[in-house]
Write a protein that holds these residues in place. Sequence first.
Motif, PDB file in Angstrom:
ATOM      1  N   ALA A  30       0.854  -1.182   0.000  1.00 16.57           N
ATOM      2  CA  ALA A  30       0.000   0.000   0.000  1.00 16.57           C
ATOM      3  C   ALA A  30       0.894   1.238   0.000  1.00 16.57           C
ATOM      4  O   ALA A  30       1.903   1.280   0.698  1.00 16.57           O
ATOM      5  CB  ALA A  30      -0.901   0.001   1.229  1.00 16.57           C
ATOM      6  N   VAL A  31       0.538   2.229  -0.800  1.00 17.65           N
ATOM      7  CA  VAL A  31       1.323   3.462  -0.836  1.00 17.65           C
ATOM      8  C   VAL A  31       0.540   4.643  -0.273  1.00 17.65           C
ATOM      9  O   VAL A  31       1.087   5.731  -0.169  1.00 17.65           O
ATOM     10  CB  VAL A  31       1.832   3.781  -2.263  1.00 17.65           C
TER      11      VAL A  31
ATOM     12  N   LEU B 260      -1.868   9.433 -10.941  1.00 19.24           N
ATOM     13  CA  LEU B 260      -0.463   9.155 -10.700  1.00 19.24           C
ATOM     14  C   LEU B 260      -0.209   7.658 -10.571  1.00 19.24           C
ATOM     15  O   LEU B 260       0.795   7.143 -11.064  1.00 19.24           O
ATOM     16  CB  LEU B 260       0.013   9.886  -9.440  1.00 19.24           C
ATOM     17  N   ALA B 261      -1.137   6.946  -9.949  1.00 20.63           N
ATOM     18  CA  ALA B 261      -1.002   5.487  -9.831  1.00 20.63           C
ATOM     19  C   ALA B 261      -0.976   4.844 -11.217  1.00 20.63           C
ATOM     20  O   ALA B 261      -0.199   3.918 -11.466  1.00 20.63           O
ATOM     21  CB  ALA B 261      -2.145   4.921  -8.997  1.00 20.63           C
ATOM     22  N   GLY B 262      -1.785   5.346 -12.144  1.00 23.28           N
ATOM     23  CA  GLY B 262      -1.788   4.830 -13.513  1.00 23.28           C
ATOM     24  C   GLY B 262      -0.477   5.106 -14.232  1.00 23.28           C
ATOM     25  O   GLY B 262       0.042   4.244 -14.945  1.00 23.28           O
ATOM     26  N   VAL B 263       0.068   6.289 -14.037  1.00 22.16           N
ATOM     27  CA  VAL B 263       1.341   6.642 -14.667  1.00 22.16           C
ATOM     28  C   VAL B 263       2.466   5.745 -14.135  1.00 22.16           C
ATOM     29  O   VAL B 263       3.279   5.228 -14.900  1.00 22.16           O
ATOM     30  CB  VAL B 263       1.672   8.137 -14.420  1.00 22.16           C
TER      31      VAL B 263
ATOM     32  N   PHE C 290      -4.141  -1.295  -7.816  1.00 21.15           N
ATOM     33  CA  PHE C 290      -5.557  -1.495  -7.543  1.00 21.15           C
ATOM     34  C   PHE C 290      -5.924  -0.685  -6.313  1.00 21.15           C
ATOM     35  O   PHE C 290      -5.058  -0.190  -5.584  1.00 21.15           O
ATOM     36  CB  PHE C 290      -5.904  -2.980  -7.378  1.00 21.15           C
ATOM     37  N   TYR C 291      -7.225  -0.520  -6.126  1.00 23.18           N
ATOM     38  CA  TYR C 291      -7.729   0.229  -4.985  1.00 23.18           C
ATOM     39  C   TYR C 291      -8.347  -0.756  -4.004  1.00 23.18           C
ATOM     40  O   TYR C 291      -9.173  -1.564  -4.375  1.00 23.18           O
ATOM     41  CB  TYR C 291      -8.784   1.252  -5.415  1.00 23.18           C
ATOM     42  N   SER C 292      -7.897  -0.671  -2.773  1.00 22.69           N
ATOM     43  CA  SER C 292      -8.450  -1.503  -1.716  1.00 22.69           C
ATOM     44  C   SER C 292      -9.384  -0.620  -0.890  1.00 22.69           C
ATOM     45  O   SER C 292      -9.001   0.478  -0.483  1.00 22.69           O
ATOM     46  CB  SER C 292      -7.327  -2.056  -0.846  1.00 22.69           C
ATOM     47  N   SER C 293     -10.601  -1.075  -0.658  1.00 19.72           N
ATOM     48  CA  SER C 293     -11.586  -0.269   0.056  1.00 19.72           C
ATOM     49  C   SER C 293     -12.064  -0.975   1.308  1.00 19.72           C
ATOM     50  O   SER C 293     -12.072  -2.199   1.387  1.00 19.72           O
ATOM     51  CB  SER C 293     -12.806   0.008  -0.829  1.00 19.72           C
ATOM     52  N   LYS C 294     -12.460  -0.170   2.275  1.00 18.53           N
ATOM     53  CA  LYS C 294     -13.096  -0.707   3.476  1.00 18.53           C
ATOM     54  C   LYS C 294     -14.097   0.319   3.977  1.00 18.53           C
ATOM     55  O   LYS C 294     -13.963   1.521   3.755  1.00 18.53           O
ATOM     56  CB  LYS C 294     -12.071  -1.057   4.547  1.00 18.53           C
TER      57      LYS C 294
ATOM     58  N   ILE D 158      -4.407   3.033  -2.270  1.00 22.29           N
ATOM     59  CA  ILE D 158      -3.812   2.561  -3.515  1.00 22.29           C
ATOM     60  C   ILE D 158      -2.754   1.532  -3.171  1.00 22.29           C
ATOM     61  O   ILE D 158      -1.905   1.774  -2.306  1.00 22.29           O
ATOM     62  CB  ILE D 158      -3.187   3.720  -4.308  1.00 22.29           C
ATOM     63  N   LYS D 159      -2.802   0.387  -3.861  1.00 21.96           N
ATOM     64  CA  LYS D 159      -1.796  -0.658  -3.674  1.00 21.96           C
ATOM     65  C   LYS D 159      -1.201  -1.007  -5.030  1.00 21.96           C
ATOM     66  O   LYS D 159      -1.895  -0.992  -6.040  1.00 21.96           O
ATOM     67  CB  LYS D 159      -2.418  -1.908  -3.045  1.00 21.96           C
ATOM     68  N   PHE D 160       0.090  -1.299  -5.029  1.00 23.20           N
ATOM     69  CA  PHE D 160       0.792  -1.751  -6.221  1.00 23.20           C
ATOM     70  C   PHE D 160       1.228  -3.189  -6.015  1.00 23.20           C
ATOM     71  O   PHE D 160       1.521  -3.602  -4.897  1.00 23.20           O
ATOM     72  CB  PHE D 160       2.041  -0.907  -6.485  1.00 23.20           C
TER      73      PHE D 160
END
Length: 129
Positions: A63-64, A77-80, A90-94, A107-109
Amino acid sequence: MGEKSVKSKIIKKVKGLLAIAKDEANDEECQSAFLLAQKLMIQYHIDQSEVADEMSDSISHRAVTVYKKLFWWEKELAGVISRNFRVKHFYSSKYVNKEDGQRKSCIKFYGLESIWNLPRKCSFLRMMS
């Protein structure tokens, strides 16, 4: 000299550059070697499977950002980063409050450990977390 012998010499050179890139003694030298190896692989149409001795790298994710409401520029920016460093995001949600339906995301890579080391060192990833 045949085309195969030229390609095998380039593959040997790329393997050497990748070995230098794995050595973390000098950060600038590692990055330069990694970028030159990528450039040669693109120029001579060399696949990653041709330079990988053993697929010993594991796939990891990190996770960043913290769980929060993400801004549009963080998603862009995550896409770039994903496109330029050969990692996926990907996006982790809670749910923070299930009654109100409030949801926070981070945001996680993920990617191969050796590839992930370069973008992880970048200062803009530290800035996002």
